[in-house]
Design a protein around this motif. Structure first.
Motif, PDB file in Angstrom:
ATOM      1  N   HIS A 229       0.737  -1.071   0.115  1.00 41.52           N
ATOM      2  CA  HIS A 229       0.062  -0.052   0.098  1.00 41.52           C
ATOM      3  C   HIS A 229       0.909   1.250   0.055  1.00 41.52           C
ATOM      4  N   GLY A 230       2.138   1.513   0.572  1.00 40.63           N
ATOM      5  CA  GLY A 230       2.932   2.343   0.646  1.00 40.63           C
ATOM      6  C   GLY A 230       2.525   3.578   1.626  1.00 40.63           C
ATOM      7  N   TYR A 231       1.551   3.178   2.555  1.00 40.33           N
ATOM      8  CA  TYR A 231       1.320   4.175   3.553  1.00 40.33           C
ATOM      9  C   TYR A 231       2.412   4.228   4.732  1.00 40.33           C
ATOM     10  N   ASP A 232       3.319   3.151   4.601  1.00 42.33           N
ATOM     11  CA  ASP A 232       4.146   3.006   5.882  1.00 42.33           C
ATOM     12  C   ASP A 232       5.488   3.569   5.359  1.00 42.33           C
ATOM     13  N   VAL A 233       5.604   4.722   4.990  1.00 40.50           N
ATOM     14  CA  VAL A 233       7.105   5.259   4.589  1.00 40.50           C
ATOM     15  C   VAL A 233       8.145   5.130   5.497  1.00 40.50           C
ATOM     16  N   VAL A 234       9.239   4.516   5.239  1.00 34.50           N
ATOM     17  CA  VAL A 234      10.343   4.305   6.237  1.00 34.50           C
ATOM     18  C   VAL A 234      11.484   5.342   5.780  1.00 34.50           C
ATOM     19  N   ASP A 235      11.518   5.833   4.444  1.00 31.48           N
ATOM     20  CA  ASP A 235      12.734   7.008   4.085  1.00 31.48           C
ATOM     21  C   ASP A 235      11.920   7.652   3.077  1.00 31.48           C
ATOM     22  N   PRO A 236      11.759   9.022   3.484  1.00 32.94           N
ATOM     23  CA  PRO A 236      10.885  10.049   2.924  1.00 32.94           C
ATOM     24  C   PRO A 236      11.961  10.693   1.728  1.00 32.94           C
ATOM     25  N   THR A 237      13.214  10.098   1.797  1.00 32.81           N
ATOM     26  CA  THR A 237      14.228  11.107   0.802  1.00 32.81           C
ATOM     27  C   THR A 237      14.435  10.185  -0.397  1.00 32.81           C
ATOM     28  N   ARG A 238      13.707   9.252  -0.711  1.00 29.83           N
ATOM     29  CA  ARG A 238      13.799   8.394  -1.880  1.00 29.83           C
ATOM     30  C   ARG A 238      12.626   7.634  -2.327  1.00 29.83           C
ATOM     31  N   VAL A 239      12.586   7.496  -3.857  1.00 28.90           N
ATOM     32  CA  VAL A 239      11.507   6.704  -4.251  1.00 28.90           C
ATOM     33  C   VAL A 239      11.770   5.207  -3.829  1.00 28.90           C
ATOM     34  N   ASP A 240      10.803   4.597  -3.862  1.00 29.21           N
ATOM     35  CA  ASP A 240      10.716   3.032  -3.233  1.00 29.21           C
ATOM     36  C   ASP A 240      11.455   2.347  -4.405  1.00 29.21           C
ATOM     37  N   ALA A 241      12.428   1.525  -4.007  1.00 26.66           N
ATOM     38  CA  ALA A 241      13.243   0.692  -5.014  1.00 26.66           C
ATOM     39  C   ALA A 241      12.294  -0.247  -5.650  1.00 26.66           C
ATOM     40  N   ALA A 242      11.354  -0.908  -4.688  1.00 25.11           N
ATOM     41  CA  ALA A 242      10.523  -1.989  -5.058  1.00 25.11           C
ATOM     42  C   ALA A 242       9.534  -1.493  -6.070  1.00 25.11           C
ATOM     43  N   ARG A 243       9.301  -0.217  -5.880  1.00 27.71           N
ATOM     44  CA  ARG A 243       8.187   0.361  -7.004  1.00 27.71           C
ATOM     45  C   ARG A 243       8.735   0.731  -7.991  1.00 27.71           C
ATOM     46  N   GLY A 244      10.138   0.444  -8.139  1.00 26.60           N
ATOM     47  CA  GLY A 244      10.854   0.946  -9.547  1.00 26.60           C
ATOM     48  C   GLY A 244      11.930   2.135  -9.315  1.00 26.60           C
ATOM     49  N   GLY A 245      12.031   2.842  -8.097  1.00 28.73           N
ATOM     50  CA  GLY A 245      13.052   3.767  -8.076  1.00 28.73           C
ATOM     51  C   GLY A 245      13.046   4.900  -8.807  1.00 28.73           C
ATOM     52  N   PRO A 246      13.700   5.841  -8.540  1.00 27.23           N
ATOM     53  CA  PRO A 246      13.784   7.336  -9.053  1.00 27.23           C
ATOM     54  C   PRO A 246      13.734   7.188 -10.838  1.00 27.23           C
ATOM     55  N   GLU A 247      14.549   6.270 -11.541  1.00 31.72           N
ATOM     56  CA  GLU A 247      14.533   6.143 -12.588  1.00 31.72           C
ATOM     57  C   GLU A 247      13.259   5.545 -13.236  1.00 31.72           C
ATOM     58  N   ALA A 248      12.480   4.773 -12.597  1.00 29.03           N
ATOM     59  CA  ALA A 248      11.255   4.423 -13.022  1.00 29.03           C
ATOM     60  C   ALA A 248      10.292   5.505 -12.949  1.00 29.03           C
ATOM     61  N   LEU A 249      10.331   6.404 -12.167  1.00 31.63           N
ATOM     62  CA  LEU A 249       9.381   7.570 -12.036  1.00 31.63           C
ATOM     63  C   LEU A 249       9.547   8.640 -12.974  1.00 31.63           C
ATOM     64  N   GLU A 250      10.941   8.807 -13.462  1.00 27.27           N
ATOM     65  CA  GLU A 250      11.451   9.758 -14.666  1.00 27.27           C
ATOM     66  C   GLU A 250      10.877   8.832 -15.835  1.00 27.27           C
ATOM     67  N   ARG A 251      10.831   7.651 -16.071  1.00 31.03           N
ATOM     68  CA  ARG A 251      10.469   6.929 -17.054  1.00 31.03           C
ATOM     69  C   ARG A 251       8.959   7.095 -17.182  1.00 31.03           C
ATOM     70  N   PHE A 252       8.287   6.874 -16.176  1.00 31.52           N
ATOM     71  CA  PHE A 252       6.527   7.043 -16.132  1.00 31.52           C
ATOM     72  C   PHE A 252       6.142   8.338 -16.277  1.00 31.52           C
ATOM     73  N   SER A 253       6.765   9.523 -15.736  1.00 34.42           N
ATOM     74  CA  SER A 253       6.554  10.617 -15.959  1.00 34.42           C
ATOM     75  C   SER A 253       6.757  11.184 -17.266  1.00 34.42           C
ATOM     76  N   SER A 254       7.887  10.861 -17.885  1.00 37.02           N
ATOM     77  CA  SER A 254       7.976  11.167 -19.332  1.00 37.02           C
ATOM     78  C   SER A 254       7.077  10.532 -20.406  1.00 37.02           C
ATOM     79  N   ASP A 255       6.774   9.365 -20.044  1.00 35.53           N
ATOM     80  CA  ASP A 255       5.767   8.719 -20.878  1.00 35.53           C
ATOM     81  C   ASP A 255       4.233   9.378 -20.858  1.00 35.53           C
TER      82      ASP A 255
END
Length: 789
Positions: free
Chosen positions: A50-76
């Protein structure tokens, strides 16, 4: 950019990550979606779906793809013309596994000397400057004075204290004198030596059942593994929002959804700061409004996430004539005298303030005492005031009337507490007073735990009305009142969300739509319950009513899903079994009753007969509710997968994976001109969804106002119609009564003059004189008319 024309919610999980979500973007674009709305993306606990148990607010969740995946998603997404809205969680962080949260770990290690100590909402003085951790099981409690806690082990070289698999840090130097102590086979210091080390830490392990009374850090409701964050502190805000604001600054994210603002000390101040630092991006808040309650007008937000609209739409499709008989059914099955909704929620709120949230009540009273306000009955008085709060939270000074009402009702109910209430009220009503702020932060917790998670499972008259943001005692809405509320929404919050299903709804929209139809089939329901009592007995009358409504509403469904719902509902209700004291015998009885529907022909026949009687009406209600929601004032949100029929029940059932391949194939056929029948495939719902979303995105100028469209004739009360400024919604209400009355007959709709094209069937109509509703709704129970472009 403005605000969205619509949003589509995707649950991003380790098994459906950002790259998997990226694959469905072309489908969402073709469906007519405008913005893609993502569940939380920051690093959460391992395995969190669910993602509501944030343990590190300084980075995108690696299991959800990490920062590179967010960039790819946002770009597309942006390349396809879609914007991105992300759910964020400012109120709390995950601490279930302390090692996963570096900030929490550091506070446990260094106590108040940790640079991260200001992040968490901890009342150090309440526990001798230690953090209370209620984790000790029954078998490990000390057997006498000075006896050690069982299974506490110390590993000096690794700097850890462990209780079973729970690892905790050691304060620097706290284990130096046990280096040479006797060790067990794993190299751990145990027994009295381990307890001496434990007693030097900045935390204290206590029995798990004591947590409700002794815990001294603010939790998310009663979840010990979620610790409250002091986001009102500007430094803490900056720490916890740096990554989020980077997304906004770099154009990766275009809007934000704020989880649980009622938990914050100062929601208004938080939203002001967020608007300033984000440049005022589109922002909505998960704020639960009670009926007739308004969102504070000076909040820097476009509006809520739409539970208020959901409650209004649900009551549009319930038959007020069914209320007396459903009341009678519920009363006959009651085990106590808590049939009245107000009495019930007062009772469940006191259960919560005297039990799971008692530590929060203590914290309010400690603030009062620290300010010189004390009374022998202070705890009881504060609990009683909390139990009469009419809304989730008041916002002083504007919300003082809510507090006054609660205090007045508390005095009436408990005249023995009148003096104590009068004594504490001035402080509780003073803006900025620490006790007043703490009371406001706590009232929402009490409402959520006592109403959403308890009373909703005890009040079982018509369970489709037991939904977040709704008052189950309010059975239906007059058409005229519904129109008034939508005109108000258009005038006050035209960019707030509307919704029918979310990751938190107790029952999915199509399940509720079928249960609504029970309000038109009350005799059938009463007889069916009598038969089920005989062939698949559940010894708790109200819960039986609730479980069988869920079975009928969600059918067909697997026995596993239905059994899991039944047990969860019983544990939430808390009167025959509970999460903390499971009643194995009663839960076995529930599972046996559900099994009977699959294994016993008579039980299967009863359920099948009810489903057959409700199926067509449920589908009519579902299509009508969908079109109404998608075309009302506000930004309509589509929860993942609900463009086809969905039989989802309460979480985690409503977070199951979505089969997008079937939806893509069905949409392709529709875009090529197919007009599917209203059948088991649900493609008709997809047709209605696509028609509404494509029109809203393509021709926003048609959705700028709200006016009722009047009907005349014998079945005029069975149709709802409204003009959004060039787009007219027409939908069927109470379809069983409509059929029994002979259909539409002479019912006419008075369309404005000019040409109109139904976006669902492509049929053309001429306005300026009455049009037969029977002709408009000959193929589907809904129509969406628009002027030619």
């Amino acid at each position: 950019m403005g605000h969205p024309a619509s949003t589509y919610r995707l649950q991003i999980t380790p098994t459906f990550d950002l790259d998997a979500a990226r694959e469905v973007l072309p489908y969402l674009r073709a469906l007519g979606v405008d913005w893609v709305y993502l569940s939380p993306l920051l690093q959460s606990g391992e395995g969190s779906d669910h993602g509501y148990d944030v343990v590190d607010p300084t980075r995108v969740d690696a299991a959800r793809g990490g920062p590179e995946a967010l960039e790819r998603f946002s770009s597309d997404a942006h390349e396809l013309g879609l914007h991105v809205l992300v759910d964020i969680v400012p109120n709390h962080q995950g601490v279930q596994v302390p090692r996963e949260n570096a900030w929490w770990w550091d506070v446990l290690r260094l106590g108040q000397d940790s640079p991260f100590e200001p992040v968490f909402d901890i009342d150090w003085e309440a526990a001798d400057d230690r953090i209370v951790l209620p984790v000790v099981g029954d078998d490990d409690m000390p057997t006498g004075p000075g006896a050690p806690i069982g299974h506490v082990r110390v590993f000096p070289e690794e700097g850890e204290l462990r209780y079973y698999d729970l690892a905790l840090p050691l304060a620097p130097g706290s284990a130096d004198d046990v280096i040479d102590a006797e060790r067990d086979e794993d190299g751990a210091v145990t027994g009295h030596d381990a307890m001496r080390v434990h007693d030097r830490q900045h935390y204290r392990l206590i029995h798990w059942r004591q947590g409700d009374f002794r815990i001294n850090y603010r939790r998310f409701f009663t979840v010990t593994g979620l610790a409250g964050v002091r986001v009102e502190d500007e430094h803490v805000f900056d720490l916890t929002h740096a990554e989020i604001l980077r997304w906004v600054r770099e154009g990766l994210v275009d809007g934000l959804r704020i989880d649980h603002p009622d938990g914050l000390r100062d929601p208004r101040g938080y939203l002001d700061r967020l608007a300033e630092k984000s440049g005022g991006v589109y922002t909505v808040v998960e704020k639960i409004l009670e009926p007739e309650e308004l969102l504070p007008s000076d909040w820097a937000t476009a509006g809520t996430t739409g539970y208020d609209a959901l409650a209004e739409i649900d009551r549009l499709f319930t038959d007020p004539d069914g209320r007396p008989h459903l009341d009678e059914i519920a009363a006959k099955r009651s085990n106590d005298d808590l049939d009245d909704w107000r009495s019930l929620i007062h009772y469940t709120k006191r259960q919560v303030t005297d039990g799971p949230l008692h530590s929060e009540v203590f914290r309010i009273t400690r603030e009062l005492v620290a300010a010189g306000v004390d009374h022998p009955n202070i705890v009881d008085a504060v609990s009683e005031v909390l139990s009469y709060f009419p809304v989730y939270r008041s916002y002083l000074p504007e919300g003082e009337s809510h507090l006054e009402l609660a205090a007045r009702q508390a005095r009436t109910n408990r005249p023995d507490l009148a003096e104590a209430i009068d004594h504490v009220f001035p402080a509780l009503a003073t803006p900025g007073h620490p006790a007043a702020e703490r009371l406001q932060m706590t009232s929402g917790m009490v409402m959520a735990k006592a109403v959403e998670d308890r009373a909703f499972y005890r009040y079982t008259r018509l369970t489709s009305l037991n939904e977040v943001g709704g008052d189950p005692s309010r059975f239906s809405l007059r058409l005229s009142r519904f129109h008034e509320l939508q005109q108000r929404r258009q005038a006050e919050r035209p960019a707030g969300m509307t919704t029918l299903s979310t990751h938190d709804t107790k029952r999915g929209e199509d399940v509720r739509a079928r249960i609504h139809a029970l309000s038109e089939e009350t005799e059938l329901w009463a007889e069916s319950l009598r038969e089920l009592d005989e062939v698949a007995p559940i010894s708790h009358g109200p819960l039986a009513n609730l479980v069988w409504q869920a079975v009928v509403g969600a059918w067909p469904a697997s026995r596993e899903r239905l059994a899991e719902f039944a047990v969860k509902a019983a544990r939430e209700a808390g009167d025959r079994t509970s999460w903390t004291m499971p009643n194995a015998g009663f839960e076995k009885e529930l599972r046996r009753a559900v099994d009977a529907v699959f294994d016993e022909p008579v039980a299967a026949s009863v359920v099948s007969n009810v489903v057959d009687a409700l199926r067509d009406a449920g589908r009519s209600n579902a299509l009508a509710a969908k079109l109404v929601q998608l075309t009302l004032p506000g930004v309509p949100d589509v929860y993942q997968g609900t463009e086809l029929w969905t039989s989802s029940l309460v979480d985690p059932d409503n977070r199951r994976p979505v089969d997008f391949s079937s939806r893509i194939a069905a949409l392709e056929a529709i875009l090529q001109g197919a007009r599917p029948p209203v059948d088991d495939t649900g493609a008709a719902k997809l047709l209605v969804t696509a028609a509404a979303l494509l029109l809203r995105r393509g021709r926003p100028e048609l959705f700028t106002s709200y006016e009722p469209v009047q009907a005349s004739g014998s079945a005029r009360s069975n149709v709802i119609a409204f003009d959004r400024g060039g787009a007219i919604t027409v939908a069927t209400r109470l379809p069983i009564g409509l059929e029994r009355g002979g259909g539409w007959g002479d019912t006419m709709l008075h369309l404005p003059s000019g040409e109109w094209i139904d976006q669902i069937t492509a049929r053309q109509y001429r306005g300026g004189w009455p049009v037969a509703v029977g002709a408009l709704l000959a193929e589907y129970p809904v129509a969406l008319l628009a002027r030619p472009s």
